[in-house]
Scaffold this motif. Structure first.
Motif, PDB file in Angstrom:
ATOM      1  N   LYS A   1       0.825  -1.205   0.000  1.00  0.00           N
ATOM      2  CA  LYS A   1       0.000   0.000   0.000  1.00  0.00           C
ATOM      3  C   LYS A   1       0.856   1.250   0.000  1.00  0.00           C
ATOM      4  CE  LYS A   1      -3.714   2.434   2.302  1.00  0.00           C
ATOM      5  NZ  LYS A   1      -4.739   2.439   3.365  1.00  0.00           N
ATOM      6  N   GLN A   2       1.904   1.249   0.808  1.00  0.00           N
ATOM      7  CA  GLN A   2       2.769   2.421   0.871  1.00  0.00           C
ATOM      8  C   GLN A   2       3.448   2.650  -0.487  1.00  0.00           C
ATOM      9  OE1 GLN A   2       6.051   2.175   3.647  1.00  0.00           O
ATOM     10  NE2 GLN A   2       6.151   4.389   3.857  1.00  0.00           N
ATOM     11  N   ALA A   3       3.878   1.562  -1.140  1.00  0.00           N
ATOM     12  CA  ALA A   3       4.551   1.693  -2.423  1.00  0.00           C
ATOM     13  C   ALA A   3       3.578   2.179  -3.507  1.00  0.00           C
ATOM     14  CB  ALA A   3       5.163   0.358  -2.832  1.00  0.00           C
ATOM     15  N   LEU A   4       2.320   1.778  -3.422  1.00  0.00           N
ATOM     16  CA  LEU A   4       1.331   2.204  -4.417  1.00  0.00           C
ATOM     17  C   LEU A   4       0.972   3.672  -4.298  1.00  0.00           C
ATOM     18  CD1 LEU A   4      -1.192  -0.798  -4.443  1.00  0.00           C
ATOM     19  CD2 LEU A   4       0.245  -0.068  -6.340  1.00  0.00           C
ATOM     20  N   PHE A   5       0.904   4.155  -3.061  1.00  0.00           N
ATOM     21  CA  PHE A   5       0.321   5.481  -2.846  1.00  0.00           C
ATOM     22  C   PHE A   5       1.303   6.538  -2.364  1.00  0.00           C
ATOM     23  CE2 PHE A   5      -3.292   2.560  -2.537  1.00  0.00           C
ATOM     24  CZ  PHE A   5      -4.156   3.163  -3.447  1.00  0.00           C
ATOM     25  N   LYS A   6       2.567   6.194  -2.280  1.00  0.00           N
ATOM     26  CA  LYS A   6       3.500   7.223  -1.810  1.00  0.00           C
ATOM     27  C   LYS A   6       3.701   8.301  -2.889  1.00  0.00           C
ATOM     28  CE  LYS A   6       7.848   5.010  -3.247  1.00  0.00           C
ATOM     29  NZ  LYS A   6       9.134   4.474  -2.764  1.00  0.00           N
TER      30      LYS A   6
END
Length: 317
Positions: free
Chosen positions: A312-317
């Motif tokens: 999730k962090q990699a998708l939305f950072k």
């Protein structure tokens, strides 16, 4: 026909799928080293299934995939369960995911609950015929049934998942093109109001289905299936994803889903895993996958809630 996955993708660019069920169930004391694999928890510890689903929602997953991948009536019958008991267990997989969603939402503020409730889906997992064989053939597609036989195998579980309230089907780890065709026909004829994603098993050749069919041919076929609202790959090495994505994205405009294993090495003959200390991370690879067309990303074998949070962090950072 409703398309809850497509509706959600209209609202946000990327979605987060959940991760491994069996890996997390083992942490709850469930023995998954058997023909039923994670479905054994339905008999032994259903509360653990709720806990695992909830942990993925808490990590940021938009989708809970039901614990029905190997929960098929034929496998339950081999254990001596009655048809009624088998039906109840398959319906229960949706009920447990729903209970986890309710528990997760109950711990949010009113404002958070209102926004999140519309963003959490339950996908009814449908594993291939190869999982019933329990010989690793979901990674080879080395079996040959008639279309009618495939449909007879899959129909009852799919009907139970639909009636229990699954938002869509997850036709997962599909290695056999004839089986995929039979499932799509079954979807059209028996479940006209349901949609599905089809996630392929690609083996070691990133441009071929596990049974040797060119991946481009499978994707072209799935493009013509109105109820297939997303397609992609799962249960493969993280290092295989980008190459496969390049083939898939060149042949489809449908949303692409990927959820590979965590990088450890699996031996299907004895169902054991060996840690791979040199494996890449989701933080490293998710941006690459997105650049090559992925819109729904999650994890398969050996992945954890921590991996889902990292995705999730990699998708939305």
């Amino acid at each position: 026909m409703q398309n809850p996955l497509g509706n959600l993708l209209d609202q946000q660019q990327y979605l987060v799928n959940d991760g491994a069920m069996g890996t997390e169930l083992e942490k709850h004391g469930v023995d998954t080293n058997n023909a039923l694999w994670s479905a054994m928890a339905l008999l032994k510890n259903p509360e653990a299934v709720i806990a695992v689903h909830r942990s993925y929602f808490e990590a940021g997953a938009n989708i809970a995939t039901t614990d029905s991948y190997q929960a098929n009536p034929q496998a339950f019958a081999k254990l001596g369960l009655t048809e009624q008991q088998s039906d109840d267990l398959i319906r229960q997989t949706v009920q447990l995911a729903s209970a986890a969603r309710d528990e997760y939402l109950a711990n949010l503020t009113t404002v958070q609950r209102f926004s999140q409730a519309r963003n959490l889906l339950i996908a009814g997992s449908v594993g291939p015929y190869g999982t019933f064989l329990a010989d690793g053939s979901e990674y080879t597609g080395a079996y040959d049934l008639t279309a009618d036989a495939y449909q007879d195998f899959h129909w009852r579980r799919m009907a139970l998942l639909e009636r229990a309230g699954a938002d869509l089907f997850a036709l997962e780890t599909m290695p056999n093109f004839a089986e995929i065709k039979a499932l799509c026909a079954l979807l059209k004829d028996e479940f006209p109001e349901m949609t599905a994603w089809v996630s392929l098993s690609i083996g070691t050749n990133q441009d071929k289905l596990a049974d040797g069919t060119p991946l481009a041919d499978v994707v072209e076929f799935l493009n013509d299936q109105r109820q297939v609202v997303a397609l992609g790959i799962n249960c493969t090495s993280m290092n295989n994803v980008t190459s496969a994505l390049r083939v898939i994205s060149a042949h489809t405009a449908k949303p692409i889903i990927v959820y590979p294993n965590n990088g450890d090495i699996y031996d299907p003959t004895d169902k054991s895993w060996q840690v791979n200390p040199e494996a890449a991370t989701f933080s490293d690879l998710v941006p690459e996958w997105v650049a090559n067309g992925a819109r729904i990303v999650g994890g398969c074998c050996r992945t954890t809630p921590a991996d889902v949070a990292e995705i999730k962090q990699a998708l939305f950072k």
